[in-house]
Design a protein around this motif. Sequence first.
Motif, PDB file in Angstrom:
ATOM      1  N   UNK A  10       0.834  -1.203   0.000  1.00  0.00           N
ATOM      2  CA  UNK A  10       0.000   0.000   0.000  1.00  0.00           C
ATOM      3  C   UNK A  10       0.871   1.256   0.000  1.00  0.00           C
ATOM      4  N   UNK A  11       1.960   1.219   0.727  1.00  0.00           N
ATOM      5  CA  UNK A  11       2.857   2.377   0.788  1.00  0.00           C
ATOM      6  C   UNK A  11       3.647   2.527  -0.502  1.00  0.00           C
ATOM      7  N   UNK A  12       4.237   1.455  -0.998  1.00  0.00           N
ATOM      8  CA  UNK A  12       5.075   1.528  -2.200  1.00  0.00           C
ATOM      9  C   UNK A  12       4.266   1.729  -3.471  1.00  0.00           C
ATOM     10  N   UNK A  13       3.254   0.910  -3.658  1.00  0.00           N
ATOM     11  CA  UNK A  13       2.522   0.880  -4.923  1.00  0.00           C
ATOM     12  C   UNK A  13       1.249   1.717  -4.910  1.00  0.00           C
ATOM     13  N   UNK A  14       0.652   1.895  -3.741  1.00  0.00           N
ATOM     14  CA  UNK A  14      -0.614   2.606  -3.670  1.00  0.00           C
ATOM     15  C   UNK A  14      -0.497   4.063  -3.258  1.00  0.00           C
ATOM     16  N   UNK A  15       0.701   4.492  -2.838  1.00  0.00           N
ATOM     17  CA  UNK A  15       0.891   5.888  -2.471  1.00  0.00           C
ATOM     18  C   UNK A  15       0.326   6.274  -1.116  1.00  0.00           C
ATOM     19  N   UNK A  16       0.124   5.301  -0.233  1.00  0.00           N
ATOM     20  CA  UNK A  16      -0.423   5.586   1.100  1.00  0.00           C
ATOM     21  C   UNK A  16       0.669   6.035   2.053  1.00  0.00           C
ATOM     22  N   UNK A  17       0.304   6.906   2.972  1.00  0.00           N
ATOM     23  CA  UNK A  17       1.167   7.315   4.084  1.00  0.00           C
ATOM     24  C   UNK A  17       0.715   6.554   5.322  1.00  0.00           C
ATOM     25  N   UNK A  29      -2.319   0.662  18.617  1.00  0.00           N
ATOM     26  CA  UNK A  29      -3.380  -0.344  18.528  1.00  0.00           C
ATOM     27  C   UNK A  29      -3.621  -0.803  17.095  1.00  0.00           C
ATOM     28  N   UNK A  30      -2.988  -0.131  16.125  1.00  0.00           N
ATOM     29  CA  UNK A  30      -3.193  -0.483  14.733  1.00  0.00           C
ATOM     30  C   UNK A  30      -2.504   0.515  13.827  1.00  0.00           C
ATOM     31  N   UNK A  31      -2.964   0.577  12.578  1.00  0.00           N
ATOM     32  CA  UNK A  31      -2.363   1.495  11.607  1.00  0.00           C
ATOM     33  C   UNK A  31      -3.430   2.375  10.972  1.00  0.00           C
ATOM     34  N   UNK A  32      -3.010   3.570  10.598  1.00  0.00           N
ATOM     35  CA  UNK A  32      -3.843   4.528   9.875  1.00  0.00           C
ATOM     36  C   UNK A  32      -3.093   4.836   8.587  1.00  0.00           C
ATOM     37  N   UNK A  33      -3.696   4.496   7.442  1.00  0.00           N
ATOM     38  CA  UNK A  33      -3.088   4.750   6.139  1.00  0.00           C
ATOM     39  C   UNK A  33      -3.965   5.741   5.388  1.00  0.00           C
ATOM     40  N   UNK A  34      -3.350   6.697   4.705  1.00  0.00           N
ATOM     41  CA  UNK A  34      -4.147   7.667   3.954  1.00  0.00           C
ATOM     42  C   UNK A  34      -3.405   8.103   2.698  1.00  0.00           C
ATOM     43  N   UNK A  35      -4.184   8.498   1.684  1.00  0.00           N
ATOM     44  CA  UNK A  35      -3.615   9.057   0.459  1.00  0.00           C
ATOM     45  C   UNK A  35      -4.620  10.027  -0.147  1.00  0.00           C
ATOM     46  N   UNK A  36      -4.088  11.047  -0.808  1.00  0.00           N
ATOM     47  CA  UNK A  36      -4.910  12.002  -1.540  1.00  0.00           C
ATOM     48  C   UNK A  36      -4.956  11.565  -2.988  1.00  0.00           C
ATOM     49  N   UNK A  37      -6.150  11.606  -3.574  1.00  0.00           N
ATOM     50  CA  UNK A  37      -6.330  11.221  -4.972  1.00  0.00           C
ATOM     51  C   UNK A  37      -6.595  12.453  -5.829  1.00  0.00           C
ATOM     52  N   UNK A  38      -6.180  12.413  -7.089  1.00  0.00           N
ATOM     53  CA  UNK A  38      -6.541  13.504  -7.989  1.00  0.00           C
ATOM     54  C   UNK A  38      -8.068  13.609  -8.068  1.00  0.00           C
ATOM     55  N   UNK A  39      -8.557  14.797  -8.194  1.00  0.00           N
ATOM     56  CA  UNK A  39      -9.999  14.977  -8.273  1.00  0.00           C
ATOM     57  C   UNK A  39     -10.647  15.306  -6.945  1.00  0.00           C
ATOM     58  N   UNK A  82      -9.177  -8.220   2.595  1.00  0.00           N
ATOM     59  CA  UNK A  82     -10.331  -7.995   1.711  1.00  0.00           C
ATOM     60  C   UNK A  82     -10.611  -6.506   1.531  1.00  0.00           C
ATOM     61  N   UNK A  83     -10.429  -5.738   2.586  1.00  0.00           N
ATOM     62  CA  UNK A  83     -10.696  -4.300   2.526  1.00  0.00           C
ATOM     63  C   UNK A  83      -9.709  -3.592   1.600  1.00  0.00           C
ATOM     64  N   UNK A  84      -8.423  -3.973   1.650  1.00  0.00           N
ATOM     65  CA  UNK A  84      -7.413  -3.253   0.869  1.00  0.00           C
ATOM     66  C   UNK A  84      -7.167  -3.819  -0.517  1.00  0.00           C
ATOM     67  N   UNK A  85      -7.648  -5.014  -0.825  1.00  0.00           N
ATOM     68  CA  UNK A  85      -7.390  -5.621  -2.137  1.00  0.00           C
ATOM     69  C   UNK A  85      -7.765  -4.707  -3.307  1.00  0.00           C
ATOM     70  N   UNK A  86      -8.929  -4.048  -3.304  1.00  0.00           N
ATOM     71  CA  UNK A  86      -9.265  -3.184  -4.437  1.00  0.00           C
ATOM     72  C   UNK A  86      -8.392  -1.925  -4.538  1.00  0.00           C
ATOM     73  N   UNK A  87      -7.630  -1.611  -3.501  1.00  0.00           N
ATOM     74  CA  UNK A  87      -6.809  -0.402  -3.499  1.00  0.00           C
ATOM     75  C   UNK A  87      -5.416  -0.631  -4.065  1.00  0.00           C
ATOM     76  N   UNK A  88      -5.038  -1.891  -4.247  1.00  0.00           N
ATOM     77  CA  UNK A  88      -3.712  -2.223  -4.747  1.00  0.00           C
ATOM     78  C   UNK A  88      -3.721  -2.325  -6.268  1.00  0.00           C
ATOM     79  N   UNK A  89      -2.629  -1.898  -6.914  1.00  0.00           N
ATOM     80  CA  UNK A  89      -2.541  -2.066  -8.364  1.00  0.00           C
ATOM     81  C   UNK A  89      -2.524  -3.549  -8.722  1.00  0.00           C
ATOM     82  N   UNK A  90      -3.011  -3.867  -9.915  1.00  0.00           N
ATOM     83  CA  UNK A  90      -2.987  -5.251 -10.384  1.00  0.00           C
ATOM     84  C   UNK A  90      -1.552  -5.713 -10.572  1.00  0.00           C
TER      85      UNK A  90
END
Length: 99
Positions: A10-17, A29-39, A82-90
């Motif tokens: 997610x960090x390398x390929x998806x641009x998440x912080x 207690x866990x992780x918080x990942x975020x990214x800004x998208x164009x648009x 399952x939650x992050x699968x659609x966010x990763x590049x193919x």
Amino acid sequence: MDSVELIGRLRREGGFRLLPLLGETGEVAGVHLSRFLPGGCLDVVQAWDERWAVFARVPDVFDAGAPFESPGGAVVRGPFARVVAPLLPLQTGLVPVRR
């Protein structure tokens, strides 16, 4: 793929912080990942363990009159993978090739 590998992708390929998600007493207690998208959208993933995560895509807007009100958007809950699968590049190496 385990959660450490997924977070790395997610960090390398998806641009998440990545930020730590803190519990009530200040422990991680866990992780918080975020990214800004164009648009003008913001993707946010919060995961507490491999069984429980939540993803939200929200408009990147700020309303000074209601700063803590949710702007709406899409929300998905469930196991982290399952939650992050659609966010990763193919991965093209995993797609069968027709001959």
